[in-house]
Design a protein around this motif. Structure first.
Motif, short mmCIF file in Angstrom:
data_model
loop_
_atom_site.label_atom_id
_atom_site.label_comp_id
_atom_site.label_asym_id
_atom_site.label_seq_id
_atom_site.Cartn_x
_atom_site.Cartn_y
_atom_site.Cartn_z
N HIS A 60 0.84 -1.19 0.00
CA HIS A 60 0.00 0.00 0.00
C HIS A 60 0.87 1.24 0.00
O HIS A 60 1.87 1.30 0.71
CB HIS A 60 -0.89 0.02 1.23
CG HIS A 60 -1.72 -1.22 1.38
ND1 HIS A 60 -2.73 -1.55 0.51
CD2 HIS A 60 -1.65 -2.24 2.26
CE1 HIS A 60 -3.27 -2.71 0.85
NE2 HIS A 60 -2.62 -3.16 1.93
N PHE A 97 1.05 5.80 -0.01
CA PHE A 97 0.40 6.87 0.75
C PHE A 97 -0.97 7.23 0.17
O PHE A 97 -1.90 7.53 0.91
CB PHE A 97 1.32 8.10 0.79
CG PHE A 97 0.85 9.20 1.69
CD1 PHE A 97 0.67 8.98 3.06
CD2 PHE A 97 0.57 10.47 1.20
CE1 PHE A 97 0.23 10.00 3.91
CE2 PHE A 97 0.12 11.49 2.04
CZ PHE A 97 -0.04 11.26 3.39
N HIS A 144 -3.34 4.89 1.53
CA HIS A 144 -3.51 5.21 2.93
C HIS A 144 -4.51 6.37 3.13
O HIS A 144 -5.30 6.37 4.06
CB HIS A 144 -2.14 5.55 3.52
CG HIS A 144 -2.16 5.99 4.94
ND1 HIS A 144 -2.26 5.10 5.98
CD2 HIS A 144 -2.11 7.22 5.50
CE1 HIS A 144 -2.26 5.77 7.12
NE2 HIS A 144 -2.17 7.06 6.87
N LEU A 145 -4.48 7.35 2.21
CA LEU A 145 -5.41 8.48 2.31
C LEU A 145 -6.84 8.02 2.11
O LEU A 145 -7.77 8.60 2.67
CB LEU A 145 -5.06 9.55 1.26
CG LEU A 145 -3.78 10.33 1.49
CD1 LEU A 145 -3.46 11.19 0.27
CD2 LEU A 145 -3.88 11.21 2.72
N GLY A 146 -7.04 6.98 1.31
CA GLY A 146 -8.38 6.44 1.11
C GLY A 146 -8.83 5.59 2.28
O GLY A 146 -10.02 5.48 2.56
N ASN A 147 -7.88 4.96 2.97
CA ASN A 147 -8.21 4.13 4.12
C ASN A 147 -7.00 4.14 5.06
O ASN A 147 -6.00 3.49 4.80
CB ASN A 147 -8.52 2.70 3.64
CG ASN A 147 -8.80 1.76 4.80
OD1 ASN A 147 -8.69 2.14 5.98
ND2 ASN A 147 -9.14 0.53 4.49
N VAL A 148 -7.14 4.90 6.15
CA VAL A 148 -5.96 5.15 6.99
C VAL A 148 -5.45 3.91 7.72
O VAL A 148 -4.38 3.96 8.32
CB VAL A 148 -6.22 6.27 8.02
CG1 VAL A 148 -6.38 7.61 7.33
CG2 VAL A 148 -7.40 5.96 8.89
N SER A 149 -6.20 2.80 7.68
CA SER A 149 -5.66 1.62 8.37
C SER A 149 -4.64 0.87 7.51
O SER A 149 -4.03 -0.08 7.97
CB SER A 149 -6.78 0.71 8.84
OG SER A 149 -7.75 0.57 7.85
N LEU A 150 -4.46 1.29 6.27
CA LEU A 150 -3.47 0.63 5.43
C LEU A 150 -2.07 1.12 5.80
O LEU A 150 -1.82 2.31 5.93
CB LEU A 150 -3.74 0.90 3.94
CG LEU A 150 -5.10 0.42 3.44
CD1 LEU A 150 -5.31 0.83 2.00
CD2 LEU A 150 -5.22 -1.09 3.58
#
Lengths: 303, 197
Positions: free
Chosen positions: B171, B173, B176-182
């Motif tokens: 994953h 960044f 990560h912005l789309g789903n912070v748990s990544l």
């Protein structure tokens, strides 16, 4: 991967609906269906064949793609849509001149077709002739000004060439056509930030967080811009216009604080804020941010 | 003549990142150590983006967070990599810092290398570190870099990961912005898989 036929069809349908480009997966499923010869001869089946053909071309599985196209051709020998797939097959193999000849012939038959000019532009892009592609795309959006997809592509091409003001212009057109789509506001903020117009970027990041709920990227942008503007104010001795709107230090510090709060919330409640994709691979997605990501975020927020 | 060595996690993350987004340009940074000015050890890669690599707002945030992360792990940002959407462009471009401190980065310290298939050569124009008049063949040959993999298993492991579709675990960044748990900084799950391979 082992799936039943029904599962395969469902997965393909969810990918079609979400519009994501998951060619690898489409091909994996497509190969299972092709091998067992279980693609139904229904309207859905024809759509699946088209989907697998495009996925196959995208991933270099030309035999699979060709098999699907041939099946469609047997069924719809006169179809423009199948003809387009055949031409795309030429493109995928790098036979650009042959594809161009075919596209030009089709255009003579139907000069109003909107998709063929786009395929011709795709060839220019594949040949890395970006300036010709931009010229052709400008002509295309002149003919079809409501074609959102083409405006997006044009702005991407400008960005690749680092022509930021031109890219911004394309996004302005998109915002005018669709003023509540936060994606366009986000894009516009990004470009303005890159151009150094931090205040303008902040305004658009603010409209992003207004138009969508707890948008992580939006709040990151708000934090980044408001902190930078505050720094600018502290470093310059001019305080005359500091009372004006966003340049007011108090407003900026409040915005920065708000963004900090919302980001911390997002990292503590990821399921409430993560992007809702119709199609999602649940097994690959962790439920919580790792301790390190959180630690880094907190120190980035300067807590 | 400069030398850089690339570790298994670094190389496989770069390759898997470009593989995960075959229709986009991708980029990220390289972490490692640079104790001797002529040798750069690249130990890890952090994937940053695939959505748009030419706007700078989210890149700024990613870089700020990566430097915080690097400080915590006591390593340095030693370089940058990019892999382009169009296959006719340079397939992979790696830039490494040859001066000992990447923090005091000014343009001449960052050199870009690309591998068109025949070995790593320096990209002379894009980073503008040299006036065009000085570009003679003899001078250019000085700027070829020797790139080695940390050990002999790097390529084999990467191939194996590619066959296993390990890019699904990677994953960046933007993800990560789309789903912070990544987990974009460490990619722990992928690290485990790389260790096992």
């Amino acid at each position: 991967m082992k799936y039943s036929t029904t599962e395969c069809l469902e997965r393909l349908e969810s990918i079609r609906l979400s519009g994501e480009r998951r060619s690898q997966e489409v091909v994996e499923i497509g190969e299972i269906l092709e091998r067992s010869n279980t693609i139904p001869k229904t309207d859905e089946g024809w759509m699946i064949l088209e989907q697998i053909a495009i996925g196959g071309m995208d991933t270099g599985k030309f035999e699979l793609a060709n098999a699907c196209i041939q099946k469609l051709k047997q069924m719809f020998s006169q179809s423009k849509r199948v003809r387009m797939l055949e031409c795309m097959y030429l493109e995928a193999n790098g036979w650009y001149n042959e594809a161009l000849d075919e596209y030009n012939k089709s255009l003579e038959l139907d000069p109003t077709d909107m998709n063929i000019p786009k395929r011709k532009i795709a060839i220019l892009i594949a040949q890395n002739d970006i300036s010709s592609a931009i010229k052709a795309l400008l002509q295309h959006v002149d003919n079809f000004p409501n074609d959102l997809e083409s405006w997006i592509k044009l702005s991407q091409l400008y960005l690749d060439e680092h022509l930021y003001p031109q890219a911004a212009y394309c996004i302005e057109e998109l915002i005018l056509m669709n003023p509540v789509n936060h994606f366009y506001h986000l894009k516009y903020a990004e470009i303005q930030y890159t151009l150094g117009n931090i205040e303008m970027a902040l305004k658009y990041y603010l409209s992003v967080v207004e138009l969508s709920r707890d948008n992580v990227q939006g709040f990151y942008g708000v934090k980044l811009c408001s902190d930078r503007l505050m720094q600018n104010i502290s470093s310059s001795k001019k305080t005359l216009d500091s009372a004006r709107g966003l340049k007011n230090k108090n407003t900026l510090s409040e915005l920065s604080q708000l963004a900090t709060e919302r980001l911390l919330f997002a990292y503590s409640n990821p399921s409430a804020t993560s992007e809702k994709l119709i199609y999602k691979d649940d097994k690959d997605i962790e439920e919580k941010p790792t301790p390190m990501t959180k630690l880094v975020l907190e120190s980035w927020l300067k807590l | 003549m400069s030398h850089f060595s690339i570790s298994k996690p670094a190389y496989s993350k770069i390759v898997l990142h470009s593989l995960k987004f075959p229709s986009s340009s991708v980029h990220g940074v390289l972490l490692g150590t640079n104790t001797d000015p002529s040798t750069v050890r690249v130990t890890d890669a952090v994937p940053i983006g695939h959505a748009s690599i030419s706007t700078s707002a989210m890149l700024d945030i990613a870089l700020q967070q990566i430097s915080i992360y690097a400080q915590k792990c006591e390593i340095m940002i030693v370089g940058y990599y990019a892999s382009y959407e169009n296959i006719n462009q340079n397939k992979l471009c790696i830039s490494v810092s040859e001066n000992s401190n990447f923090k005091n980065l000014d343009i001449p310290t960052l050199n870009a290398y690309t591998n068109p298939g025949s070995g790593w050569t320096r990209v002379s124009d894009s980073f503008g570190s040299e006036p065009p008049a000085e570009k003679t063949l003899a001078k250019q040959s000085k700027h070829t870099a020797s790139c080695t993999f940390e050990n002999s298993t790097v390529i084999a492991t990467t191939k194996k990961l590619v066959q296993e579709n390990a890019q699904k675990l990677l994953h960046d960044f933007d993800d990560h912005l789309g789903n912070v748990s990544l987990d974009w900084l460490q990619n722990s799950k992928l690290n485990n898989l790389i260790q096992e391979s």
